[in-house]
Write a protein that holds these residues in place. Structure first.
Motif, PDB file in Angstrom:
ATOM      1  N   ILE A   1       0.837  -1.206   0.000  1.00 22.08           N
ATOM      2  CA  ILE A   1       0.000   0.000   0.000  1.00 22.08           C
ATOM      3  C   ILE A   1       0.871   1.256   0.000  1.00 22.08           C
ATOM      4  O   ILE A   1       0.584   2.227  -0.707  1.00 22.08           O
ATOM      5  CB  ILE A   1      -0.954  -0.006   1.206  1.00 22.08           C
ATOM      6  N   GLU A   2       1.942   1.237   0.776  1.00 22.55           N
ATOM      7  CA  GLU A   2       2.829   2.404   0.841  1.00 22.55           C
ATOM      8  C   GLU A   2       3.516   2.676  -0.494  1.00 22.55           C
ATOM      9  O   GLU A   2       3.854   3.821  -0.805  1.00 22.55           O
ATOM     10  CB  GLU A   2       3.881   2.187   1.930  1.00 22.55           C
ATOM     11  N   ALA A   3       3.717   1.635  -1.304  1.00 27.51           N
ATOM     12  CA  ALA A   3       4.377   1.796  -2.599  1.00 27.51           C
ATOM     13  C   ALA A   3       3.387   1.907  -3.753  1.00 27.51           C
ATOM     14  O   ALA A   3       3.800   2.063  -4.907  1.00 27.51           O
ATOM     15  CB  ALA A   3       5.314   0.618  -2.855  1.00 27.51           C
ATOM     16  N   ALA A   4       2.092   1.850  -3.473  1.00 30.26           N
ATOM     17  CA  ALA A   4       1.079   1.767  -4.529  1.00 30.26           C
ATOM     18  C   ALA A   4       0.947   3.081  -5.299  1.00 30.26           C
ATOM     19  O   ALA A   4       1.057   4.173  -4.740  1.00 30.26           O
ATOM     20  CB  ALA A   4      -0.273   1.380  -3.926  1.00 30.26           C
ATOM     21  N   ASP A   5       0.701   2.943  -6.607  1.00 30.79           N
ATOM     22  CA  ASP A   5       0.340   4.076  -7.451  1.00 30.79           C
ATOM     23  C   ASP A   5      -1.170   4.212  -7.577  1.00 30.79           C
ATOM     24  O   ASP A   5      -1.669   5.274  -7.966  1.00 30.79           O
ATOM     25  CB  ASP A   5       0.926   3.898  -8.861  1.00 30.79           C
ATOM     26  N   TYR A   6      -1.871   3.133  -7.245  1.00 30.97           N
ATOM     27  CA  TYR A   6      -3.315   3.077  -7.521  1.00 30.97           C
ATOM     28  C   TYR A   6      -3.930   2.072  -6.552  1.00 30.97           C
ATOM     29  O   TYR A   6      -3.416   0.956  -6.408  1.00 30.97           O
ATOM     30  CB  TYR A   6      -3.505   2.625  -8.971  1.00 30.97           C
ATOM     31  N   ILE A   7      -5.010   2.450  -5.877  1.00 31.52           N
ATOM     32  CA  ILE A   7      -5.668   1.560  -4.924  1.00 31.52           C
ATOM     33  C   ILE A   7      -7.120   1.382  -5.350  1.00 31.52           C
ATOM     34  O   ILE A   7      -7.840   2.358  -5.562  1.00 31.52           O
ATOM     35  CB  ILE A   7      -5.591   2.124  -3.491  1.00 31.52           C
ATOM     36  N   ILE A   8      -7.541   0.122  -5.469  1.00 33.65           N
ATOM     37  CA  ILE A   8      -8.896  -0.215  -5.903  1.00 33.65           C
ATOM     38  C   ILE A   8      -9.561  -1.040  -4.807  1.00 33.65           C
ATOM     39  O   ILE A   8      -8.977  -2.003  -4.303  1.00 33.65           O
ATOM     40  CB  ILE A   8      -8.878  -1.012  -7.222  1.00 33.65           C
ATOM     41  N   ILE A   9     -10.773  -0.670  -4.459  1.00 40.32           N
ATOM     42  CA  ILE A   9     -11.556  -1.403  -3.458  1.00 40.32           C
ATOM     43  C   ILE A   9     -12.762  -2.019  -4.157  1.00 40.32           C
ATOM     44  O   ILE A   9     -13.535  -1.316  -4.809  1.00 40.32           O
ATOM     45  CB  ILE A   9     -12.013  -0.478  -2.317  1.00 40.32           C
ATOM     46  N   GLY A  10     -12.933  -3.339  -3.998  1.00 43.86           N
ATOM     47  CA  GLY A  10     -14.058  -4.023  -4.614  1.00 43.86           C
ATOM     48  C   GLY A  10     -13.713  -4.491  -6.025  1.00 43.86           C
ATOM     49  O   GLY A  10     -12.576  -4.346  -6.475  1.00 43.86           O
ATOM     50  N   PRO A  11     -14.725  -5.045  -6.728  1.00 42.34           N
ATOM     51  CA  PRO A  11     -16.088  -5.304  -6.258  1.00 42.34           C
ATOM     52  C   PRO A  11     -16.153  -6.567  -5.411  1.00 42.34           C
ATOM     53  O   PRO A  11     -15.171  -7.303  -5.319  1.00 42.34           O
ATOM     54  CB  PRO A  11     -16.849  -5.486  -7.567  1.00 42.34           C
ATOM     55  N   GLY A  12     -17.320  -6.800  -4.813  1.00 45.05           N
ATOM     56  CA  GLY A  12     -17.496  -7.984  -3.984  1.00 45.05           C
ATOM     57  C   GLY A  12     -18.584  -7.751  -2.963  1.00 45.05           C
ATOM     58  O   GLY A  12     -19.119  -6.638  -2.835  1.00 45.05           O
ATOM     59  N   SER A  13     -18.925  -8.796  -2.227  1.00 43.34           N
ATOM     60  CA  SER A  13     -19.933  -8.679  -1.176  1.00 43.34           C
ATOM     61  C   SER A  13     -19.482  -7.636  -0.158  1.00 43.34           C
ATOM     62  O   SER A  13     -18.375  -7.720   0.378  1.00 43.34           O
ATOM     63  CB  SER A  13     -20.137 -10.031  -0.484  1.00 43.34           C
ATOM     64  N   LEU A  14     -20.335  -6.656   0.093  1.00 38.95           N
ATOM     65  CA  LEU A  14     -19.934  -5.493   0.882  1.00 38.95           C
ATOM     66  C   LEU A  14     -19.483  -5.875   2.284  1.00 38.95           C
ATOM     67  O   LEU A  14     -18.385  -5.502   2.725  1.00 38.95           O
ATOM     68  CB  LEU A  14     -21.099  -4.495   0.951  1.00 38.95           C
ATOM     69  N   TYR A  15     -20.306  -6.633   3.006  1.00 37.71           N
ATOM     70  CA  TYR A  15     -20.040  -6.906   4.418  1.00 37.71           C
ATOM     71  C   TYR A  15     -19.197  -8.157   4.649  1.00 37.71           C
ATOM     72  O   TYR A  15     -18.630  -8.313   5.739  1.00 37.71           O
ATOM     73  CB  TYR A  15     -21.360  -7.035   5.185  1.00 37.71           C
TER      74      TYR A  15
END
Length: 460
Positions: free
Chosen positions: A312-326
């Motif tokens: 995460i500290e070296a990331a250029d791009y962070i993507i969350i999902g898709p998927g079951s929310l909970y």
């Protein structure tokens, strides 16, 4: 002695035939592709040639140039004799042609031998394609994708064609099916989501997906287990550590990128419902068919895997999902160190909203409800933009989903804008014409995400 017109005609015919063979449009295009900058091939061939010349020069200097005198005299006499037999306007081009043919033949056989070793037998790519693809993917952005379930593996299946610097952070809260059985019987992490992601990132993705997803239907103790889950569990027993087991499996499967669990702790989910019930276990939450008002895990605040924080500290791009929310997305965000690391990064961060709601988790949810649930679980806004499906599914598909207690996730634009999020609207959906099942399309989804990143990161 001059050559007759018949001999000259044959030589000319031979020359034109070889020229046509060597410089046909397809072959010319293939050779010109080796001139593409950035392959790191031409410079090493030039360096090798320079080395050969330097070795020859060193030998001549060492031997005090004595062989040079005799060699030059011998070659001069030989050339004089040859030009007396064959005119220079014939012998010169003929020698050049023979030299070019020898170079092309030698390089072709060399590259062919290398290709045979490096490329799999089933591969349809040539060596240039393999080198160019390798270089392009390794220059791709460092992407961290956070999620779980089929949604994450679907996204990875498309993203792997744009970058090899992908880190998939996977939830470890699954306690149902084959993963749950292995978790209870052998301890450690549930391998299901890790298996799906490894198969999605593998080069031979279709074959490995079929192999990893193969589920034994008979056999005492084997029935219900997938081959991939057993493979990962066996690797864990061999290496003695889940982190090493996943890394070793990635090498065996020639994975582009890497897959990491969000934590190595034995995490168990719990959810508080609006009717006061407290549901324990990830597999029981959706079956409870209630409205979730709170979610957490035991142990509370599990430590993050250090490699995840480094990614995460070296990331250029962070993507969350898709998927079951909970049960797929938020469990990763119950690790406080991961939330802090994402919040500290000033890079493009985007959430991919689900297309359909899920009974027992997000029934009645709009896009803003998904955003609000993630913000509440993290205690702060964590992403800058949200990707929303442009067109709804067909009426037949929506009707089928409604019979199962699900519906299309409606886009409430004004509420999302009020939450301070950028909005990306695109058609990233695929619908099965026979079953009516709606999913994200891996190719379209990855293309939209990469295009948005390329446009936005210049101003970041």
């Amino acid at each position: 002695m001059l050559l007759g017109p018949e001999v000259i005609g044959k030589l000319r015919h031979t020359f034109h035939a070889y020229r046509k063979m060597l410089f046909s449009p397809s072959r010319r295009q293939r050779w010109l592709r080796w001139l593409t900058p950035g392959l790191l091939v031409k410079r090493w061939l030039l360096l090798s040639t320079l080395g050969v010349l330097t070795v020859g020069l060193g030998l001549m200097v060492w031997l005090k140039l004595t062989p040079v005198f005799y060699t030059v005299r011998f070659v001069g006499n030989l050339l004089n004799l040859f030009t007396q037999l064959v005119p220079s306007y014939i012998s010169g081009p003929l020698a050049i042609l023979i030299g070019v043919l020898l170079i092309v033949w030698g390089q072709t056989r060399t590259l062919g031998a290398v290709t045979e070793v490096l490329l799999p037998v089933s591969s349809e790519d040539n060596l240039w394609d393999a080198i160019a693809t390798h270089r392009r993917l390794n220059r791709g952005p460092r992407i961290v994708v956070i999620g779980g379930g089929t949604g994450l593996s679907t996204l990875l299946r498309g993203l792997k064609h744009y970058s090899a610097n992908i880190t998939a952070v996977v939830t470890v809260a699954d306690d149902g099916g084959s993963s749950g059985r292995l978790r209870r019987e052998m301890g450690g992490l549930p391998p299901g989501d890790i298996r799906n992601c490894l198969a999605a990132l593998a080069d031979e993705e279709k074959l490995l997906t079929e192999l990893f997803q193969y589920r034994f239907m008979t056999g005492s103790g084997l029935s219900g287990h997938s081959f991939g889950n057993l493979f990962l569990s066996a690797m864990n027993e061999i290496t003695g550590d889940w982190e090493q087991a996943i890394a070793a499996s990635s090498q065996v499967l020639a994975v582009r990128g890497r897959v990491l669990p969000s934590t190595l702790s034995d995490v168990s989910l719990w959810a508080e419902l609006s009717d006061g019930r407290l549901i324990e276990g990830e597999s029981n939450i959706a079956r409870a068919r209630g409205q979730i008002v709170g979610i957490g895990c035991r142990p509370a605040q599990p430590p993050a895997l250090p490699q995840v924080l480094e990614a995460i500290e070296a990331a250029d791009y962070i993507i969350i999902g898709p998927g079951s929310l909970y049960t797929s997305i938020i469990p990763n965000l119950l690790v406080p160190e991961i939330v802090d690391a994402i919040a500290a990064r000033h890079v493009p961060r985007i959430y991919i909203c689900n297309i359909m709601t899920e009974p027992g988790e997000t029934q009645g949810f709009q896009v803003s409800d998904h955003i609000r649930a993630i913000d509440r679980a993290c205690g702060r806004p964590l992403f800058d933009a949200v990707l929303v499906q442009k067109n709804p599914p067909s009426a037949a598909a929506i009707h089928q989903y409604r019979r199962e207690g699900a519906d299309y996730v409606h886009f409430d634009r004004e509420t999302v804008l009020a939450a301070g999020r950028r909005i990306i609207i695109a058609n990233v959906m695929t619908e099965d014409a026979h079953t009516g099942v709606v999913r994200h399309d891996p190719t379209r989804l990855a293309k939209i995400l990469v295009r948005w990143y390329e446009r936005i990161h210049r101003t970041w």
